[in-house]
Design a protein around this motif. Structure first.
Motif, mmCIF file in Angstrom:
data_model
loop_
_atom_site.group_PDB
_atom_site.id
_atom_site.type_symbol
_atom_site.label_atom_id
_atom_site.label_comp_id
_atom_site.label_asym_id
_atom_site.label_seq_id
_atom_site.Cartn_x
_atom_site.Cartn_y
_atom_site.Cartn_z
ATOM 1 N N ASP A 168 0.671 -0.998 -0.002
ATOM 2 C CA ASP A 168 0.461 -0.264 -0.002
ATOM 3 C C ASP A 168 0.655 1.293 0.184
ATOM 4 O OD1 ASP A 168 -1.697 1.900 0.132
ATOM 5 O OD2 ASP A 168 -2.219 1.723 2.107
ATOM 6 N N GLU A 169 0.514 2.023 -1.262
ATOM 7 C CA GLU A 169 1.642 3.409 -1.218
ATOM 8 C C GLU A 169 2.918 3.075 -0.392
ATOM 9 O OE1 GLU A 169 -0.557 6.687 -0.768
ATOM 10 O OE2 GLU A 169 -2.431 6.152 -1.466
ATOM 11 N N GLY A 170 4.186 2.203 -1.286
ATOM 12 C CA GLY A 170 5.404 2.548 -0.894
ATOM 13 C C GLY A 170 5.368 1.240 0.382
ATOM 14 N N TRP A 171 4.730 0.977 1.307
ATOM 15 C CA TRP A 171 4.535 -0.201 1.977
ATOM 16 C C TRP A 171 5.452 -1.741 1.212
ATOM 17 C CZ3 TRP A 171 4.154 1.010 7.881
ATOM 18 C CH2 TRP A 171 4.273 1.339 8.456
ATOM 19 N N LYS A 172 5.970 -2.386 1.980
ATOM 20 C CA LYS A 172 6.397 -3.379 1.345
ATOM 21 C C LYS A 172 6.645 -4.409 1.889
ATOM 22 C CE LYS A 172 8.641 -0.222 -1.965
ATOM 23 N NZ LYS A 172 8.828 0.791 -1.814
ATOM 24 N N ASP A 173 6.475 -5.448 1.791
ATOM 25 C CA ASP A 173 6.860 -7.194 2.228
ATOM 26 C C ASP A 173 7.510 -7.519 1.829
ATOM 27 O OD1 ASP A 173 5.053 -7.611 4.304
ATOM 28 O OD2 ASP A 173 3.099 -8.278 3.419
ATOM 29 N N LEU A 174 8.439 -8.441 2.232
ATOM 30 C CA LEU A 174 9.908 -9.448 1.163
ATOM 31 C C LEU A 174 9.299 -10.648 1.300
ATOM 32 C CD1 LEU A 174 12.385 -8.926 1.027
ATOM 33 C CD2 LEU A 174 13.346 -9.213 3.204
ATOM 34 N N VAL A 175 9.085 -11.047 -0.149
ATOM 35 C CA VAL A 175 8.697 -12.306 -0.200
ATOM 36 C C VAL A 175 10.325 -13.315 -0.291
ATOM 37 C CG1 VAL A 175 7.780 -13.955 -1.676
ATOM 38 C CG2 VAL A 175 6.856 -11.419 -0.962
ATOM 39 N N TYR A 176 9.958 -14.485 -0.115
ATOM 40 C CA TYR A 176 11.089 -15.138 0.046
ATOM 41 C C TYR A 176 11.003 -16.425 -0.581
ATOM 42 C CZ TYR A 176 15.155 -19.040 1.202
ATOM 43 O OH TYR A 176 15.710 -19.664 1.137
ATOM 44 N N TYR A 177 11.923 -16.516 -1.467
ATOM 45 C CA TYR A 177 11.462 -17.770 -2.335
ATOM 46 C C TYR A 177 12.014 -19.245 -2.673
ATOM 47 C CZ TYR A 177 9.650 -20.377 -6.306
ATOM 48 O OH TYR A 177 9.315 -21.275 -7.728
ATOM 49 N N ASN A 178 12.194 -20.240 -2.629
ATOM 50 C CA ASN A 178 12.756 -21.374 -2.565
ATOM 51 C C ASN A 178 12.012 -22.273 -2.921
ATOM 52 O OD1 ASN A 178 15.271 -22.402 -2.329
ATOM 53 N ND2 ASN A 178 14.927 -23.240 -0.608
ATOM 54 N N ARG A 179 12.918 -22.654 -4.432
ATOM 55 C CA ARG A 179 12.309 -24.327 -4.682
ATOM 56 C C ARG A 179 11.189 -25.044 -4.784
ATOM 57 N NH1 ARG A 179 17.368 -26.955 -6.238
ATOM 58 N NH2 ARG A 179 18.896 -25.639 -5.008
ATOM 59 N N GLY A 180 10.386 -23.465 -5.184
ATOM 60 C CA GLY A 180 8.451 -23.847 -5.742
ATOM 61 C C GLY A 180 7.747 -23.062 -4.716
ATOM 62 N N SER A 181 8.495 -23.172 -3.016
ATOM 63 C CA SER A 181 7.614 -22.336 -2.043
ATOM 64 C C SER A 181 8.267 -21.125 -1.363
ATOM 65 C CB SER A 181 7.204 -23.471 -0.507
ATOM 66 O OG SER A 181 9.326 -23.021 -0.335
ATOM 67 N N SER A 182 6.767 -20.229 -1.020
ATOM 68 C CA SER A 182 7.556 -18.524 -0.965
ATOM 69 C C SER A 182 6.822 -18.727 0.505
ATOM 70 C CB SER A 182 6.510 -17.681 -2.025
ATOM 71 O OG SER A 182 5.691 -18.398 -2.351
ATOM 72 N N GLN A 183 7.820 -17.500 1.107
ATOM 73 C CA GLN A 183 7.191 -17.163 2.347
ATOM 74 C C GLN A 183 7.464 -15.290 2.227
ATOM 75 O OE1 GLN A 183 9.976 -18.485 4.996
ATOM 76 N NE2 GLN A 183 9.632 -17.548 6.522
ATOM 77 N N VAL A 184 6.043 -15.216 2.884
ATOM 78 C CA VAL A 184 6.349 -13.583 3.470
ATOM 79 C C VAL A 184 6.855 -13.002 4.153
ATOM 80 C CG1 VAL A 184 4.868 -11.636 3.413
ATOM 81 C CG2 VAL A 184 4.149 -13.097 1.373
ATOM 82 N N ILE A 185 7.703 -12.078 4.248
ATOM 83 C CA ILE A 185 8.184 -12.034 5.520
ATOM 84 C C ILE A 185 7.892 -10.607 6.120
ATOM 85 C CG2 ILE A 185 10.581 -11.516 6.756
ATOM 86 C CD1 ILE A 185 11.801 -13.115 4.239
ATOM 87 N N ASP A 186 7.127 -10.812 7.182
ATOM 88 C CA ASP A 186 6.578 -9.341 7.701
ATOM 89 C C ASP A 186 6.331 -9.225 8.689
ATOM 90 O OD1 ASP A 186 4.290 -7.765 8.193
ATOM 91 O OD2 ASP A 186 2.622 -8.656 7.728
ATOM 92 N N THR A 187 6.983 -7.683 9.023
ATOM 93 C CA THR A 187 7.005 -7.480 10.139
ATOM 94 C C THR A 187 6.341 -6.095 10.743
ATOM 95 O OG1 THR A 187 8.907 -5.763 9.042
ATOM 96 C CG2 THR A 187 9.657 -7.435 10.423
ATOM 97 N N GLY A 188 5.583 -6.374 9.803
ATOM 98 C CA GLY A 188 4.451 -4.533 10.820
ATOM 99 C C GLY A 188 5.658 -3.264 10.097
ATOM 100 N N TYR A 189 6.393 -3.296 9.838
ATOM 101 C CA TYR A 189 7.716 -2.460 9.467
ATOM 102 C C TYR A 189 7.150 -1.705 7.984
ATOM 103 C CZ TYR A 189 9.410 -2.155 14.016
ATOM 104 O OH TYR A 189 8.965 -1.680 14.862
#
Length: 522
Positions: free
Chosen positions: A426-447
């Motif tokens: 949302d307007e500059g707020w970002k989540d970091l996504v980690y992808y490894n061999r077909g599976s993805s994981q959202v790294i959400d810290t609320g920041y």
């Protein structure tokens, strides 16, 4: 002669002798080198509160060594501006950030409008005043530029007068003996230094000054003109010096010379790489190993016009495609997508891949509406695709799912099967996504994540470092294989940060609006 009279004479002689001894003692103290005096004052004011904690008062600086509250058995070093402010400190930092004996530089205004260059040891045992620019010159825009370290010598440029001439003097400062040495003087009518590259092994620097490149030999002080006849401001042609200092790549806009060029530093020869015509070229970028040179191009539309996304000094790095020159194999590669425009791009750390984003032509036109007058608005216009380009195999692979939008800053690519990337929420707020061999994981810290300034994401000791801000707090996270760990948190207003030499360098204002620079070891 009476006893009382003799006693008075002896008392006077004793007082005279004491005055002489005191004067000799003061004379010896005052003739010590400035760096020695600075070091002594520092030691007198150090307040040790434990093996890992110390506070040092030094003129307009307050230095603190504290235990890191978010990581066991580690300490961090913090410099606080008691008066004045720090001068774009993080901007100057490179991977030659510290000397061999563990000292780092600070450039700071002291509250009296003098600009001072300090060298400080991370354990706070040594604080040396290296040099200063007096207020009458500092107010006219006289500056320091840090070139870098070789061993325990800091090389830097200082804007100053040499007789009636104005320009930049090159100096070295040896932390071991506290000795400052003037190496050379570069006469300049306008006190402007553009981009430069310091080559410590060769003890030289390649420096852009208005309209020309020069080479400064730091051992001898010799100055060699490499190339003249260039635009006076490097923001107009975006020159990039290759990592080993062999070439300078740049685009020229003059009608009769328009195109992308590479200047051979050793042979002092300018080579046209791509001449403008039906295509226009801009924004070159070298791979970390110096093998590849990538640059953007736009193609004339049906009206015979080039469609740029205009920035303040030139086009944003958004175009119809990217051309890549392989200097080792002497061949060219081309990156383009049907019906799309190519966005921000980066090489990964080992120069095997490029990462780039894609945006629809409609969204690119929207970006152009705000690019000059409201750059922050651009953050709300998402890019549509994120891609890996394999330089060895000459092929591209899309890595984000269709429903995931991304921002300007792409990703960290470990391989085609393992990578990190930002997605826009949302307007500059970002989540970091980690992808490894077909599976993805959202790294959400609320920041809200702040991508590392001046460079793409990179691994430090196998970890990805990210900084987030939220509601007046700044937090630093270490991410490994998708698992995150908070290693530092503080309250304040974020300014800048960088990751250098296994240290996070954080620049911010605390709750009392004091400027702070914090060094956090990894």
């Amino acid at each position: 002669m009476g006893f009382k009279k003799l006693s008075k004479i002896l008392l006077v002689l004793l007082l005279i002798l004491m005055i002489i001894i005191s004067a000799i003692s003061c004379g010896k103290q005052n003739t010590a080198p400035p760096s020695q005096n600075s070091q002594n004052r520092n030691s007198e004011k150090e307040d040790n509160t434990g093996n890992n904690e110390a506070t040092v008062e030094f003129g307009d600086l307050k230095l603190m060594r504290k235990i890191n509250p978010a990581a066991e058995n580690t300490t961090y070093t913090e410099a606080v501006a008691k008066a004045g402010y720090f001068h774009s400190f993080v901007y100057y930092l490179t991977d030659s950030f510290a000397s061999e004996d563990g000292k780092f530089p600070l450039i700071k205004e002291d509250g009296e409008k003098n600009i001072k260059l300090y060298v400080i040891s991370k354990d706070l045992k040594t604080v040396l005043t290296v040099d200063r620019i007096e207020a009458e010159y500092a107010e006219k825009g006289y500056l320091f530029y840090l070139l870098g370290w070789k061993g325990n010598k800091l090389y830097y440029l200082k804007a100053e007068k040499d007789g009636e001439k104005i320009g930049f003097s090159a100096y070295s400062f040896d932390t071991a003996g506290g000795n400052k040495k003037k190496i050379a003087f570069i006469e300049l009518e306008h006190l402007y230094i553009g981009n430069f590259r310091f080559l410590p092994e060769e003890e030289k620097a390649i420096i852009f000054i208005p309209g020309k490149y020069i080479q400064l030999e730091l051992a001898s002080g010799n100055i060699t003109l490499l190339k003249s006849g260039l635009p006076s401001y490097d923001g107009l042609f975006y020159p990039q010096i290759s990592p080993e200092g062999k070439y300078v790549a740049y685009s020229l806009l003059e009608p009769e010379r328009r195109g992308m060029y590479a200047f051979d530093v050793e042979n002092k020869k300018e080579v046209l790489i791509a001449g403008a015509g039906e295509r226009d070229y801009f924004t070159p970028r070298w791979s970390p190993d110096g093998r590849y040179l990538a640059f953007y191009y736009v193609v004339k539309n049906e009206k015979g016009e080039f469609e740029y996304v205009e920035g303040e000094d030139g086009p944003y790095p958004i175009a119809d495609g990217i051309r890549v020159i392989d200097f080792k194999e002497n061949k060219e590669l081309n990156i383009a997508l049907q019906g799309m425009r190519i966005g921000f791009s980066y090489f990964n750390g080992d120069s095997n891949y490029m990462v780039f984003s894609s945006v629809t032509r409609e969204n690119a036109k929207e970006l152009n509406k705000y690019s000059v007058f409201d750059p922050e608005k651009m953050n709300s216009i998402a890019f549509d695709g994120l891609w890996i380009f394999n330089l060895k195999e000459n092929k591209a692979k899309k890595i984000n799912e269709e429903n995931i939008k991304i921002g300007f800053y792409p990703a960290l690519i470990l391989s085609e099967e393992e990578y990190y990337f930002y997605k826009t929420i949302d307007e500059g707020w970002k989540d970091l996504v980690y992808y490894n061999r077909g599976s993805s994981q959202v790294i959400d810290t609320g920041y809200r994540f702040i991508p590392e300034k001046y460079q793409n994401l990179k691994l430090i000791k196998g970890n990805l470092i990210i900084v987030g801000i939220n509601n007046g707090e700044i937090s630093i996270f270490k991410v490994n294989k998708g698992e995150r760990k908070e290693i530092f948190r503080t309250k304040g207003v974020f300014r800048e940060y960088n990751v250098i030499n296994d240290y996070i360098v954080l620049f911010y204002n605390d709750e009392q609006e004091k400027e702070k620079i914090t060094l956090i070891p990894l």
